[in-house]
Motif scaffolding. Structure first.
Motif, PDB file in Angstrom:
ATOM      1  N   LEU A  53      45.591  27.680  42.818  1.00  0.00           N
ATOM      2  CA  LEU A  53      45.572  28.790  43.782  1.00  0.00           C
ATOM      3  C   LEU A  53      44.905  30.025  43.185  1.00  0.00           C
ATOM      4  CD1 LEU A  53      49.141  28.349  45.290  1.00  0.00           C
ATOM      5  CD2 LEU A  53      46.949  27.743  46.347  1.00  0.00           C
ATOM      6  N   TYR A  54      45.133  30.250  41.900  1.00  0.00           N
ATOM      7  CA  TYR A  54      44.511  31.378  41.204  1.00  0.00           C
ATOM      8  C   TYR A  54      42.983  31.242  41.236  1.00  0.00           C
ATOM      9  CZ  TYR A  54      43.013  34.257  37.247  1.00  0.00           C
ATOM     10  OH  TYR A  54      42.365  35.151  36.438  1.00  0.00           O
ATOM     11  N   LYS A  55      42.496  30.034  40.961  1.00  0.00           N
ATOM     12  CA  LYS A  55      41.045  29.795  40.979  1.00  0.00           C
ATOM     13  C   LYS A  55      40.465  29.935  42.380  1.00  0.00           C
ATOM     14  CE  LYS A  55      41.094  26.984  36.863  1.00  0.00           C
ATOM     15  NZ  LYS A  55      41.158  25.665  36.286  1.00  0.00           N
ATOM     16  N   GLU A  56      41.310  29.661  43.396  1.00  0.00           N
ATOM     17  CA  GLU A  56      40.874  29.802  44.796  1.00  0.00           C
ATOM     18  C   GLU A  56      41.106  31.227  45.300  1.00  0.00           C
ATOM     19  OE1 GLU A  56      39.368  27.377  46.684  1.00  0.00           O
ATOM     20  OE2 GLU A  56      39.321  26.291  44.780  1.00  0.00           O
ATOM     21  N   ASN A  57      41.526  32.104  44.390  1.00  0.00           N
ATOM     22  CA  ASN A  57      41.778  33.507  44.698  1.00  0.00           C
ATOM     23  C   ASN A  57      42.917  33.699  45.710  1.00  0.00           C
ATOM     24  OD1 ASN A  57      41.280  36.150  44.012  1.00  0.00           O
ATOM     25  ND2 ASN A  57      39.803  36.465  45.658  1.00  0.00           N
ATOM     26  N   ILE A  58      43.882  32.803  45.659  1.00  0.00           N
ATOM     27  CA  ILE A  58      45.074  32.921  46.494  1.00  0.00           C
ATOM     28  C   ILE A  58      46.196  33.410  45.593  1.00  0.00           C
ATOM     29  CG2 ILE A  58      46.756  31.687  47.910  1.00  0.00           C
ATOM     30  CD1 ILE A  58      44.498  29.644  48.505  1.00  0.00           C
ATOM     31  N   LYS A  59      46.766  34.556  45.917  1.00  0.00           N
ATOM     32  CA  LYS A  59      47.771  35.171  45.057  1.00  0.00           C
ATOM     33  C   LYS A  59      49.173  34.786  45.494  1.00  0.00           C
ATOM     34  CE  LYS A  59      44.724  38.859  44.004  1.00  0.00           C
ATOM     35  NZ  LYS A  59      44.472  40.131  43.553  1.00  0.00           N
ATOM     36  N   TYR A  60      49.957  34.319  44.538  1.00  0.00           N
ATOM     37  CA  TYR A  60      51.327  33.927  44.860  1.00  0.00           C
ATOM     38  C   TYR A  60      52.140  35.132  45.321  1.00  0.00           C
ATOM     39  CZ  TYR A  60      53.313  36.091  40.755  1.00  0.00           C
ATOM     40  OH  TYR A  60      53.721  37.014  39.850  1.00  0.00           O
ATOM     41  N   GLU A  61      51.785  36.324  44.825  1.00  0.00           N
ATOM     42  CA  GLU A  61      52.552  37.529  45.153  1.00  0.00           C
ATOM     43  C   GLU A  61      52.572  37.808  46.657  1.00  0.00           C
ATOM     44  OE1 GLU A  61      49.921  37.457  43.037  1.00  0.00           O
ATOM     45  OE2 GLU A  61      50.256  38.752  41.326  1.00  0.00           O
ATOM     46  N   THR A  62      51.478  37.491  47.332  1.00  0.00           N
ATOM     47  CA  THR A  62      51.375  37.776  48.764  1.00  0.00           C
ATOM     48  C   THR A  62      51.484  36.527  49.627  1.00  0.00           C
ATOM     49  OG1 THR A  62      48.962  37.649  48.590  1.00  0.00           O
ATOM     50  CG2 THR A  62      49.957  39.834  48.389  1.00  0.00           C
TER      51      THR A  62
END
Length: 157
Positions: free
Chosen positions: A61-70
């Motif tokens: 998800l980090y590499k896909e620019n998806i942030k767990y925080e949001t």
């Protein structure tokens, strides 16, 4: 052996029973120890596997620019992971804040001894056994540092 031959039958039976009972006790404790060792190996393997899967997911998800925080769906997914009867997973910041936790998200646990042990371990990963201050229950966790997100993934039972 000569003394044994001269003993009365009742004493011979008592000695034989003692030997048999001692042997059964030794077999029981040896079996118990072996089973306990195997159970602990399985628990450790499950904790490590759970941590690996969560970290791989977070890194993807980090590499896909998806942030767990949001991402509320991801937070809910992590909160609802169950390990055994009472185990769960949490994400821990380097400041000792539960970023994601089934019941304590956002709370600062930096003063808790087990959190300090994780944060001060200087290891990328490791096992930690401790007793819960709140419940008195024995716990085992496997913590893994995620360098992309600068946090610890901690599954435990």
């Amino acid at each position: 052996m000569e003394h044994f031959k001269n003993l009365k039958t009742k004493y011979k039976l008592l000695i034989m029973n003692g030997i048999i009972i001692s042997s059964l006790i030794a077999i029981f404790f040896t079996t118990f120890s072996l089973i306990n060792t195997e159970i602990n190996k399985l628990i450790n393997k499950d904790l490590k596997s759970t941590s690996l899967i969560i970290n791989n997911t977070l890194n993807f998800l980090y590499k896909e620019n998806i942030k767990y925080e949001t991402n509320e769906d991801l937070k809910e997914l992590v909160k609802h992971i169950k390990i055994g009867k009472t185990g769960y997973v949490y994400l821990l910041s380097l400041n000792g804040i539960f970023l994601v936790h089934p019941t304590k998200s956002g709370e600062n646990y930096s003063k808790a001894k087990y959190v300090q042990q994780i944060l001060n371990s200087n290891k990328k990963e490791g096992f930690l056994d401790y007793t819960s201050e709140a419940t008195g229950q024995k716990k085992r966790v496997f913590y893994t540092y995620n360098k992309n997100l600068n946090l610890y993934t901690v599954p435990g039972i």
